[in-house]
Design a protein around this motif. Structure first.
Motif, PDB file in Angstrom:
ATOM      1  N   HIS A 134       0.799  -1.162  -0.114  1.00  0.00           N
ATOM      2  CA  HIS A 134      -0.094   0.006   0.092  1.00  0.00           C
ATOM      3  C   HIS A 134       0.716   1.247   0.146  1.00  0.00           C
ATOM      4  CE1 HIS A 134      -3.066   2.891   1.111  1.00  0.00           C
ATOM      5  NE2 HIS A 134      -4.064   2.024   1.235  1.00  0.00           N
ATOM      6  N   ASN A 135       0.516   2.253  -0.668  1.00  0.00           N
ATOM      7  CA  ASN A 135       0.998   3.530  -0.579  1.00  0.00           C
ATOM      8  C   ASN A 135       1.267   4.085   0.705  1.00  0.00           C
ATOM      9  OD1 ASN A 135       1.182   6.654  -0.488  1.00  0.00           O
ATOM     10  ND2 ASN A 135       1.849   6.078  -2.598  1.00  0.00           N
ATOM     11  N   LEU A 136       2.513   4.371   1.434  1.00  0.00           N
ATOM     12  CA  LEU A 136       2.568   4.321   2.758  1.00  0.00           C
ATOM     13  C   LEU A 136       2.040   5.981   2.761  1.00  0.00           C
ATOM     14  CD1 LEU A 136       3.646   3.490   5.480  1.00  0.00           C
ATOM     15  CD2 LEU A 136       5.806   4.606   4.860  1.00  0.00           C
ATOM     16  N   ASP A 137       2.352   6.908   2.264  1.00  0.00           N
ATOM     17  CA  ASP A 137       1.879   8.332   2.310  1.00  0.00           C
ATOM     18  C   ASP A 137       0.538   8.299   2.411  1.00  0.00           C
ATOM     19  OD1 ASP A 137       4.409   9.219   2.520  1.00  0.00           O
ATOM     20  OD2 ASP A 137       4.592   9.871   0.455  1.00  0.00           O
ATOM     21  N   ASN A 138      -0.069   7.678   1.550  1.00  0.00           N
ATOM     22  CA  ASN A 138      -1.602   7.938   1.372  1.00  0.00           C
ATOM     23  C   ASN A 138      -2.058   6.932   2.896  1.00  0.00           C
ATOM     24  OD1 ASN A 138      -1.619   8.950  -0.812  1.00  0.00           O
ATOM     25  ND2 ASN A 138      -2.358   7.426  -2.254  1.00  0.00           N
ATOM     26  N   GLY A 139      -1.656   5.715   3.055  1.00  0.00           N
ATOM     27  CA  GLY A 139      -2.053   5.262   4.352  1.00  0.00           C
ATOM     28  C   GLY A 139      -2.010   6.058   5.611  1.00  0.00           C
ATOM     29  N   LEU A 140      -0.877   6.699   5.817  1.00  0.00           N
ATOM     30  CA  LEU A 140      -0.563   7.563   7.065  1.00  0.00           C
ATOM     31  C   LEU A 140      -1.569   8.569   7.070  1.00  0.00           C
ATOM     32  CD1 LEU A 140       3.209   7.187   7.439  1.00  0.00           C
ATOM     33  CD2 LEU A 140       1.589   5.942   8.564  1.00  0.00           C
ATOM     34  N   ARG A 141      -1.747   9.315   5.781  1.00  0.00           N
ATOM     35  CA  ARG A 141      -2.848  10.495   5.788  1.00  0.00           C
ATOM     36  C   ARG A 141      -4.167   9.848   6.023  1.00  0.00           C
ATOM     37  NH1 ARG A 141      -3.875  15.627   4.717  1.00  0.00           N
ATOM     38  NH2 ARG A 141      -5.673  15.937   3.542  1.00  0.00           N
ATOM     39  N   MET A 142      -4.553   8.743   5.610  1.00  0.00           N
ATOM     40  CA  MET A 142      -5.740   8.281   5.983  1.00  0.00           C
ATOM     41  C   MET A 142      -5.909   8.212   7.413  1.00  0.00           C
ATOM     42  SD  MET A 142      -7.431   4.501   4.815  1.00  0.00           S
ATOM     43  CE  MET A 142      -6.491   4.280   3.707  1.00  0.00           C
ATOM     44  N   LEU A 143      -5.118   7.725   8.243  1.00  0.00           N
ATOM     45  CA  LEU A 143      -5.188   7.627   9.540  1.00  0.00           C
ATOM     46  C   LEU A 143      -5.016   8.864  10.088  1.00  0.00           C
ATOM     47  CD1 LEU A 143      -2.374   4.749  10.559  1.00  0.00           C
ATOM     48  CD2 LEU A 143      -4.944   4.463  10.398  1.00  0.00           C
ATOM     49  N   ARG A 144      -4.413   9.914   9.832  1.00  0.00           N
ATOM     50  CA  ARG A 144      -4.459  11.508  10.061  1.00  0.00           C
ATOM     51  C   ARG A 144      -5.815  11.985   9.826  1.00  0.00           C
ATOM     52  NH1 ARG A 144      -1.038  16.170   9.366  1.00  0.00           N
ATOM     53  NH2 ARG A 144      -1.800  16.365  11.465  1.00  0.00           N
ATOM     54  N   LEU A 145      -6.559  11.643   8.848  1.00  0.00           N
ATOM     55  CA  LEU A 145      -7.673  12.132   8.590  1.00  0.00           C
ATOM     56  C   LEU A 145      -8.870  11.599   9.601  1.00  0.00           C
ATOM     57  CD1 LEU A 145      -7.591  12.158   4.744  1.00  0.00           C
ATOM     58  CD2 LEU A 145      -8.081  14.259   6.237  1.00  0.00           C
ATOM     59  N   ALA A 146      -8.541  10.312   9.804  1.00  0.00           N
ATOM     60  CA  ALA A 146      -9.338   9.598  10.624  1.00  0.00           C
ATOM     61  C   ALA A 146      -9.514   9.896  12.172  1.00  0.00           C
ATOM     62  CB  ALA A 146      -9.519   8.152  10.264  1.00  0.00           C
ATOM     63  N   VAL A 147      -8.216   9.757  12.799  1.00  0.00           N
ATOM     64  CA  VAL A 147      -7.779   9.911  13.909  1.00  0.00           C
ATOM     65  C   VAL A 147      -7.645  11.189  14.427  1.00  0.00           C
ATOM     66  CG1 VAL A 147      -6.376   8.773  15.763  1.00  0.00           C
ATOM     67  CG2 VAL A 147      -7.035   7.452  13.843  1.00  0.00           C
ATOM     68  N   ASP A 148      -6.417  11.872  13.955  1.00  0.00           N
ATOM     69  CA  ASP A 148      -6.122  13.175  14.380  1.00  0.00           C
ATOM     70  C   ASP A 148      -7.020  14.184  14.387  1.00  0.00           C
ATOM     71  OD1 ASP A 148      -3.641  11.680  14.187  1.00  0.00           O
ATOM     72  OD2 ASP A 148      -2.639  13.174  13.135  1.00  0.00           O
ATOM     73  N   THR A 149      -7.824  13.940  13.357  1.00  0.00           N
ATOM     74  CA  THR A 149      -9.145  15.097  13.155  1.00  0.00           C
ATOM     75  C   THR A 149     -10.085  15.267  14.255  1.00  0.00           C
ATOM     76  OG1 THR A 149     -10.294  13.662  11.929  1.00  0.00           O
ATOM     77  CG2 THR A 149      -8.826  15.308  10.733  1.00  0.00           C
ATOM     78  N   HIS A 150     -10.368  13.936  14.570  1.00  0.00           N
ATOM     79  CA  HIS A 150     -11.253  13.629  15.740  1.00  0.00           C
ATOM     80  C   HIS A 150     -10.772  14.161  17.068  1.00  0.00           C
ATOM     81  CE1 HIS A 150     -14.331  10.821  13.680  1.00  0.00           C
ATOM     82  NE2 HIS A 150     -13.663  11.240  12.750  1.00  0.00           N
ATOM     83  N   ALA A 151      -9.252  13.705  17.094  1.00  0.00           N
ATOM     84  CA  ALA A 151      -8.713  14.132  18.575  1.00  0.00           C
ATOM     85  C   ALA A 151      -8.651  15.654  18.756  1.00  0.00           C
ATOM     86  CB  ALA A 151      -7.469  13.281  18.536  1.00  0.00           C
ATOM     87  N   ILE A 152      -8.205  16.337  17.705  1.00  0.00           N
ATOM     88  CA  ILE A 152      -8.006  17.713  17.725  1.00  0.00           C
ATOM     89  C   ILE A 152      -9.474  18.128  17.985  1.00  0.00           C
ATOM     90  CG2 ILE A 152      -7.453  19.550  16.073  1.00  0.00           C
ATOM     91  CD1 ILE A 152      -5.595  17.824  14.780  1.00  0.00           C
ATOM     92  N   THR A 153     -10.329  17.751  17.462  1.00  0.00           N
ATOM     93  CA  THR A 153     -11.598  18.515  17.415  1.00  0.00           C
ATOM     94  C   THR A 153     -12.368  18.428  18.828  1.00  0.00           C
ATOM     95  OG1 THR A 153     -12.123  18.366  14.975  1.00  0.00           O
ATOM     96  CG2 THR A 153     -13.975  18.684  16.342  1.00  0.00           C
ATOM     97  N   SER A 154     -12.090  17.270  19.308  1.00  0.00           N
ATOM     98  CA  SER A 154     -12.589  16.830  20.641  1.00  0.00           C
ATOM     99  C   SER A 154     -11.769  17.510  21.533  1.00  0.00           C
ATOM    100  CB  SER A 154     -12.738  15.601  21.032  1.00  0.00           C
ATOM    101  OG  SER A 154     -13.601  14.775  20.057  1.00  0.00           O
ATOM    102  N   HIS A 155     -10.403  17.634  21.406  1.00  0.00           N
ATOM    103  CA  HIS A 155      -9.565  18.498  22.386  1.00  0.00           C
ATOM    104  C   HIS A 155     -10.123  20.005  22.711  1.00  0.00           C
ATOM    105  CE1 HIS A 155      -5.902  19.697  24.485  1.00  0.00           C
ATOM    106  NE2 HIS A 155      -5.938  20.889  23.801  1.00  0.00           N
ATOM    107  N   HIS A 156     -10.642  20.559  21.566  1.00  0.00           N
ATOM    108  CA  HIS A 156     -10.574  21.935  21.605  1.00  0.00           C
ATOM    109  C   HIS A 156     -12.170  22.149  21.807  1.00  0.00           C
ATOM    110  CE1 HIS A 156      -7.066  23.712  20.417  1.00  0.00           C
ATOM    111  NE2 HIS A 156      -7.073  22.765  19.239  1.00  0.00           N
TER     112      HIS A 156
END
Length: 320
Positions: A134-156
């Motif tokens: 799997h394209n590594l950059d795409n896979g890691l961005r997928m995780l950022r879009l799914a996980v980091d976004t939720h954590a950032i939003t909930s934090h604030h």
């Protein structure tokens, strides 16, 4: 997640005499299309003021380059009887999320419902491709879009939500904890992304419960989103034509269905009984008595386990 050409629009444009969510303020993060739009509209139909966010606006589109924009979602919320407010936000940028929450605080002084529906990974998944190919950059961005976004939003957003007792946080994912715990979701990165969001509902339940709020993870079934309809080359009016190519699509549901699930949770004075749990639209339809726009109550995850998974012929009798 109505006029058949717009599955997210609500069939009753006139507000109810005493809407159950009148006076409530919601943030649907990731409401451009699909489940997010369906949820925003149904919260509006229940009387809520709904802030809708995303990266696609009438002036600028995201990399999806699709026609759905957050301003249209806000208009649908207002037409359904609520008040829709569109705010362009990239939820990977903490400063933008902080500004969003500051605006809600200034304008409303409260936040009662937070729906984390941010995703944006469809174009990045390489289905049935192992991790090492799997394209590594795409896979890691997928995780950022799914996980980091939720954590950032909930934090604030959670400090504002916790100011008013009875707040609700809904973490939107794909699959129940039971189903995903036994099923490989055809991609390492996709599987991990959706499992992480399920765990967010569980973890936030532990952190919010003692502080007077409720968190859950929620999944729709097979969603007739704009992207899914386009995938099959059909519209909401003609969606059954897709059954020729995929008979199991008969179990599918509109984005309004999971929207009604969120509205039912938000209006339930005993919603804390679900705290930390993994829920589905079909399960909550049985609990609360709502239905999809056609009057049916599809139970997709029971169908997946009992019919589609074992390879039985498509038959939704008893499942919708």
């Amino acid at each position: 997640m109505s006029a058949a050409a717009h599955p997210q629009s609500h069939p009753h444009a006139h507000p109810q005499p005493h809407p159950p969510l009148d006076g409530k303020v919601a943030l649907v993060a990731g409401a451009t299309r699909g489940a997010g739009r369906g949820i925003a509209v149904e919260l509006g139909a229940a009387g809520a003021t709904v802030y809708v966010t995303g990266r696609s606006t009438r002036e600028r589109r995201s990399e999806y380059n699709r026609p759905e924009v957050i301003e249209d979602t806000a208009d649908l919320v207002t037409a359904a009887g609520g008040r829709g407010i569109a705010v362009p936000v990239d939820h990977l940028v903490p400063a933008q999320v902080r500004s969003l929450v500051d605006r809600i605080e200034t304008e409303q002084g409260r936040l009662d419902i937070l729906v984390n529906d941010i995703w944006g990974g469809e174009l990045l998944v390489e289905w049935d491709t192992p991790l090492w190919e799997h394209n590594l950059d795409n896979g890691l961005r997928m995780l950022r879009l799914a996980v980091d976004t939720h954590a950032i939003t909930s934090h604030h957003a959670l400090p504002l939500l916790l100011r008013t007792p009875g707040g609700l946080v809904v973490e939107m994912t794909d699959g129940t904890a039971e189903y995903n715990g036994k099923t490989y979701r055809d991609s390492f990165f996709y599987d991990l992304a959706k499992a992480a969001v399920l765990r967010m509902g569980f973890s936030l339940g532990h952190e919010l419960g003692p502080r007077g709020a409720t968190a859950v993870a929620l999944t729709p079934g097979w969603l007739r989103s704009e992207l899914m309809l386009d995938h099959f080359g059909v519209t909401e009016e003609t969606w059954r034509d897709a059954l020729k190519a995929e008979p199991h699509f008969a179990i599918s549901e509109t984005p309004s269905y999971v929207g009604r699930a969120v509205a039912a949770l938000a209006a339930d004075p005993e919603v804390a009984r679900w705290n930390g749990g993994s829920l589905s639209s079909g399960q909550l339809a049985q609990e609360y008595g709502f239905s999809d726009l056609d009057g049916s109550r599809p139970d997709a995850f029971r169908y997946l386990v009992e019919v589609q998974g074992p390879g039985k012929p498509a038959d939704v009798t008893g499942y919708r």
